[in-house]
Design an enzyme around this catalytic site. Structure first.
Site, PDB file in Angstrom:
ATOM      1  N   ARG A  75     -13.140   4.416  -2.550  1.00 26.73           N
ATOM      2  CA  ARG A  75     -12.054   4.507  -3.423  1.00 26.73           C
ATOM      3  C   ARG A  75     -13.103   5.609  -4.376  1.00 26.73           C
ATOM      4  O   ARG A  75     -14.184   5.234  -4.498  1.00 26.73           O
ATOM      5  CB  ARG A  75     -12.277   3.133  -4.120  1.00 26.73           C
ATOM      6  CG  ARG A  75     -11.582   3.001  -5.507  1.00 26.73           C
ATOM      7  CD  ARG A  75     -11.646   1.787  -6.110  1.00 26.73           C
ATOM      8  NE  ARG A  75     -10.932   0.881  -5.390  1.00 26.73           N
ATOM      9  CZ  ARG A  75     -11.145  -0.527  -5.358  1.00 26.73           C
ATOM     10  NH1 ARG A  75     -11.995  -1.101  -6.267  1.00 26.73           N
ATOM     11  NH2 ARG A  75     -10.627  -1.432  -4.643  1.00 26.73           N
ATOM     12  N   ARG A 144     -16.217  -0.250 -13.913  1.00 28.86           N
ATOM     13  CA  ARG A 144     -15.437   0.388 -13.060  1.00 28.86           C
ATOM     14  C   ARG A 144     -14.915   1.872 -13.564  1.00 28.86           C
ATOM     15  O   ARG A 144     -15.129   2.428 -14.772  1.00 28.86           O
ATOM     16  CB  ARG A 144     -14.328  -0.366 -12.652  1.00 28.86           C
ATOM     17  CG  ARG A 144     -14.784  -1.581 -11.786  1.00 28.86           C
ATOM     18  CD  ARG A 144     -15.229  -1.574 -10.653  1.00 28.86           C
ATOM     19  NE  ARG A 144     -15.774  -2.655  -9.571  1.00 28.86           N
ATOM     20  CZ  ARG A 144     -14.900  -3.390  -8.991  1.00 28.86           C
ATOM     21  NH1 ARG A 144     -13.699  -2.951  -8.894  1.00 28.86           N
ATOM     22  NH2 ARG A 144     -15.353  -4.541  -8.408  1.00 28.86           N
ATOM     23  N   LYS A 228     -17.421  -7.476 -12.196  1.00 25.97           N
ATOM     24  CA  LYS A 228     -16.907  -5.977 -12.291  1.00 25.97           C
ATOM     25  C   LYS A 228     -16.393  -5.916 -13.909  1.00 25.97           C
ATOM     26  O   LYS A 228     -16.382  -7.242 -14.438  1.00 25.97           O
ATOM     27  CB  LYS A 228     -15.587  -5.766 -11.542  1.00 25.97           C
ATOM     28  CG  LYS A 228     -14.387  -6.938 -11.704  1.00 25.97           C
ATOM     29  CD  LYS A 228     -13.447  -6.469 -10.745  1.00 25.97           C
ATOM     30  CE  LYS A 228     -12.522  -7.701 -10.479  1.00 25.97           C
ATOM     31  NZ  LYS A 228     -11.487  -7.348  -9.571  1.00 25.97           N
ATOM     32  N   LYS A 230     -14.214  -3.598 -16.755  1.00 31.21           N
ATOM     33  CA  LYS A 230     -13.394  -2.747 -16.543  1.00 31.21           C
ATOM     34  C   LYS A 230     -12.845  -2.166 -18.250  1.00 31.21           C
ATOM     35  O   LYS A 230     -12.857  -2.975 -19.059  1.00 31.21           O
ATOM     36  CB  LYS A 230     -11.949  -3.144 -16.233  1.00 31.21           C
ATOM     37  CG  LYS A 230     -12.186  -3.465 -14.722  1.00 31.21           C
ATOM     38  CD  LYS A 230     -10.968  -4.092 -14.042  1.00 31.21           C
ATOM     39  CE  LYS A 230     -11.137  -4.331 -12.555  1.00 31.21           C
ATOM     40  NZ  LYS A 230      -9.710  -4.789 -12.087  1.00 31.21           N
ATOM     41  N   CYS A 451       0.232  -4.594  -4.330  1.00 29.20           N
ATOM     42  CA  CYS A 451      -1.225  -4.179  -3.632  1.00 29.20           C
ATOM     43  C   CYS A 451      -1.056  -3.826  -2.382  1.00 29.20           C
ATOM     44  O   CYS A 451      -0.087  -4.100  -1.866  1.00 29.20           O
ATOM     45  CB  CYS A 451      -2.176  -5.268  -4.147  1.00 29.20           C
ATOM     46  SG  CYS A 451      -1.717  -6.805  -2.914  1.00 29.20           S
ATOM     47  N   CYS A 457      -6.592  -5.810   3.611  1.00 23.76           N
ATOM     48  CA  CYS A 457      -7.423  -6.382   2.668  1.00 23.76           C
ATOM     49  C   CYS A 457      -7.819  -7.928   3.087  1.00 23.76           C
ATOM     50  O   CYS A 457      -6.963  -8.627   3.469  1.00 23.76           O
ATOM     51  CB  CYS A 457      -6.640  -6.551   1.459  1.00 23.76           C
ATOM     52  SG  CYS A 457      -7.450  -7.545  -0.227  1.00 23.76           S
ATOM     53  N   CYS A 496      -2.432 -12.059  -2.912  1.00 24.28           N
ATOM     54  CA  CYS A 496      -3.357 -12.902  -3.254  1.00 24.28           C
ATOM     55  C   CYS A 496      -3.423 -13.049  -4.659  1.00 24.28           C
ATOM     56  O   CYS A 496      -2.981 -12.427  -5.416  1.00 24.28           O
ATOM     57  CB  CYS A 496      -4.783 -12.738  -2.567  1.00 24.28           C
ATOM     58  SG  CYS A 496      -5.936 -11.603  -3.814  1.00 24.28           S
ATOM     59  N   CYS A 500      -4.459  -7.567  -8.436  1.00 24.32           N
ATOM     60  CA  CYS A 500      -4.988  -6.003  -8.302  1.00 24.32           C
ATOM     61  C   CYS A 500      -3.505  -5.064  -8.911  1.00 24.32           C
ATOM     62  O   CYS A 500      -3.814  -4.035  -9.676  1.00 24.32           O
ATOM     63  CB  CYS A 500      -5.432  -5.580  -7.075  1.00 24.32           C
ATOM     64  SG  CYS A 500      -6.929  -6.155  -6.728  1.00 24.32           S
TER      65      CYS A 500
END
Length: 641
Positions: A75, A144, A228, A230, A451, A457, A496, A500
């Site tokens: 990524r 991120r 994370k 953001k 996603c 994934c 899930c 995302c």
């Protein structure tokens, strides 16, 4: 007096120990990269994430008794979605040489390359860095990719400030460890752009406990962040980046002459959650305050330090900053940030209403040149059948050497286009089957997101990217059948609950809860300013039409002028939606069809109906699902007797 940052002394998760012993993100990754194997150990995988890669296995290729089909996703980290032509050409080549022949635009304005094997990781990352790109910090427990509106308006200074400060905040919070260059480029440090001097000075400035002295990571320390982190930077009114979903969002504030004055700050947003874990939930960011432009770096260090030192390092599912803010309350959180900041925040300044923008189609950028927004369904750049998007983007990049900006709805914007090149670009797109006029794109597709989910994934419970186009076709057919052809509904799907594709902001959100089953969220709005709510825990995908038909018919009958489907669901409330659905009799179809099982009617006593309705409301599940479970349990018991 110089304060010392708070170090984690309470009980911590296993990942915290892995970070601490990694020697600032070096081991065991560096050692295992040299080993002749197809994959990394779990400890190395945790460190690999910081370098911008996830270890995955293709579940479609699993064979019993054989090793998993290990592969890696890379990524990019590119603030504001900026992709220079040289970098795009490299990513396109890498996807063919090492990947699965596709690229994917992420919902955080980055690119992902899927399908790389371990032995090619180093070559791929080195090529990205040498082409003005980076993957460092695209994943892992740190800041991120910093997002910003992708519109390249040259005559609107607030948009230029958003890009500038997205870059500068990304630089401020970039990991300082040399591990990335040591591992992937044999120590050769390639710098594509010099960091602004004020950013360098701000990173070293202490006095309020925001940095660690004499360490490779002055802001993060050896433990980095609890999870994370953001950030985004936008301009008043432009919600092209889902500003309520970030840990920190900055809003550029200018004076009447267009000069930058400072930033409004929102904090505490986040989408991730876990099924059946009520302590996890999506949350919208709250207005926190305002900071002057000269204080923005000190503020960012202060809010990062607050989360760094007080975020939950024991339960990772409870480690995002949104939970700290929720647990403490806004006032206590603000007070702690101000303690690190060294002074009080100013009050949040008034703002206009937020509006979602996707910037598709042709536009003037304000300096005589043009930009073009191209829709990328579910972010997947590929050649498939008559649609040759990957070929089209490659040809445009090679012929015109245009920079790109990626969008938060995983689309692509080419900019700096000379007007004389418009016809040539349109010719390339048309020859590859690509629509450049956004009005010719079904709005259900235009505003949808999914996603990647299966097969790569590891967190995916259900399908997402591969099934959403088909589900949208079914919903479109239902809307047409009900006379709602002109309705635009924001639909988002994830495999899930991690969110995302930000399904919890959608008007209609699908969240994978089991294979072929989805939790349904309703009530977001088209401008992504309102949080949706869970309506059904498990809806089989085969029942989507029978579930949606009564809700859409209710919407058709009772909506007010200008009201969207999500706004309608929020206004009337779920109790009214369920009551209408329970009493709804499907319209006589225009063509004969087989009667579905759930269209039969069975009478029950009024008292039992009242109890059933109460149970449905409490469980947030349709009555027919509860009745079906009860009947299955009854007949199962009779059979065992």
């Amino acid at each position: 007096m110089v304060k010392t940052p708070v170090s984690p002394t309470r009980k911590v998760s296993k990942v915290e120990g892995i970070k601490e012993s990694s020697n600032f993100l070096r081991e065991p990754l560096a050692t295992q990269l040299l080993e002749d194997s197809t994959h990394f150990t779990e400890d190395a995988v945790q460190i690999l994430k910081f370098h911008g890669s996830y270890q995955q296995d293709n579940r479609d290729n699993r064979v019993k008794g054989q090793e998993k089909d290990y592969q890696f996703m890379l990524r990019t980290r590119n603030p504001g979605g900026f992709i220079p032509a040289q970098l795009y050409s490299t990513l396109d080549r890498l996807s063919d040489d090492y990947g699965n022949h596709t690229l994917r635009v992420t919902t955080r304005q980055g690119f992902q390359v899927h399908g790389i094997v371990k032995k090619d990781l180093k070559s791929a990352i080195a090529a990205i860095v040498k082409s003005m790109g980076s993957t460092m910090g695209a994943c892992g427990d740190l800041n991120r990719n910093v997002m910003a509106p992708p519109a390249p308006f040259k005559n609107r200074p607030e948009y230029q400030y958003a890009w500038e400060y997205a870059d500068k905040i990304a630089d401020l919070l970039r990991p300082q460890t040399e591990a990335y260059y040591e591992i992937w480029l044999d120590g050769e440090k390639i710098i594509s752009a010099e960091e602004a001097p004020e950013v360098t000075a701000a990173r070293q400035k202490n006095g309020t406990g925001t940095i660690f002295s004499e360490t490779e990571e002055p802001i993060y320390g050896e433990h980095y962040m609890p999870r994370k982190f953001k950030c985004s930077v936008t301009v008043p009114g432009d919600n092209s980046i889902d500003l309520y979903t970030h840990d920190v969002s900055l809003v550029v504030m200018t004076d009447e002459t267009g000069e930058l004055q400072g930033f409004n700050i929102l904090a505490g947003g986040g989408m991730g959650r876990t099924h059946n874990k009520e302590e996890t939930f999506p949350r919208l960011a709250d207005p926190l305050g305002y900071v002057a432009k000269e204080d923005v770096y000190d503020f960012m260090k202060a809010i990062v330090a607050t989360q760094r030192d007080y975020g939950d390092r024991h339960q990772r599912r409870h480690a995002r900053m949104k939970y700290l803010l929720e647990d403490w309350g806004l006032d206590k959180f603000r007070a702690k940030v101000e303690e690190y900041f060294g002074k009080a925040l100013d009050p949040f300044k008034p703002l206009p209403e937020w509006k979602y923008q996707d910037y598709l189609g042709w536009h003037e950028q304000g300096d005589g040149k043009l930009f073009l927004g191209i829709s990328v369904e579910n972010g997947r750049v590929k050649d498939e059948g008559s649609l040759q998007l990957k070929t089209a983007l490659k040809k445009i990049t090679e012929q015109y050497s245009l920079p790109m900006r990626l969008t938060a709805n995983h689309n692509i914007i080419f900019y700096e286009i000379e007007p004389k090149h418009k016809a040539g670009i349109n010719t390339i797109l048309a020859s590859c089957g690509i629509v450049s006029d956004p009005e010719k794109i079904d709005p259900l597709t235009r505003y949808s997101m999914a996603c990647p989910a299966l097969p790569t994934c590891g967190l995916a419970i259900a399908e997402s990217e591969r099934v959403l186009p088909g589900i949208i076709e079914r919903i479109r057919a239902l809307l047409n059948q009900l006379g709602l052809e002109s309705e635009e509904i924001v639909i988002r799907m994830t495999g899930c609950p991690n969110g995302c594709a930000r399904p919890y902001m959608a008007e209609l959100g699908f969240v994978g809860s089991a294979p072929g089953m989805y939790q349904i969220w309703l009530g977001g709005d088209p401008n992504q300013t309102q949080l949706a709510q869970p309506y059904i825990e498990k809806l089989p995908d085969r029942e989507i039409e029978s579930f949606l038909e009564p809700l859409l018919m209710y919407f058709k009958q009772e909506k007010i002028e200008g009201e969207s489907f999500g706004q309608f669901c929020s206004r009337v409330g779920f109790e009214a939606l369920r009551a209408f659905a329970d009493s709804y009799i499907p319209e006589t179809p225009k063509k004969p069809r087989r009667i579905r099982k759930n269209e039969h009617r069975v009478s029950i006593p009024d008292e039992m109906f009242t109890r059933l309705k109460e149970a449905s409301t409490e469980a947030k599940r349709p009555m027919n699902h509860i009745v079906q479970e009860a009947l299955e349990a009854y007949f199962g018991q009779k059979q065992s007797d």
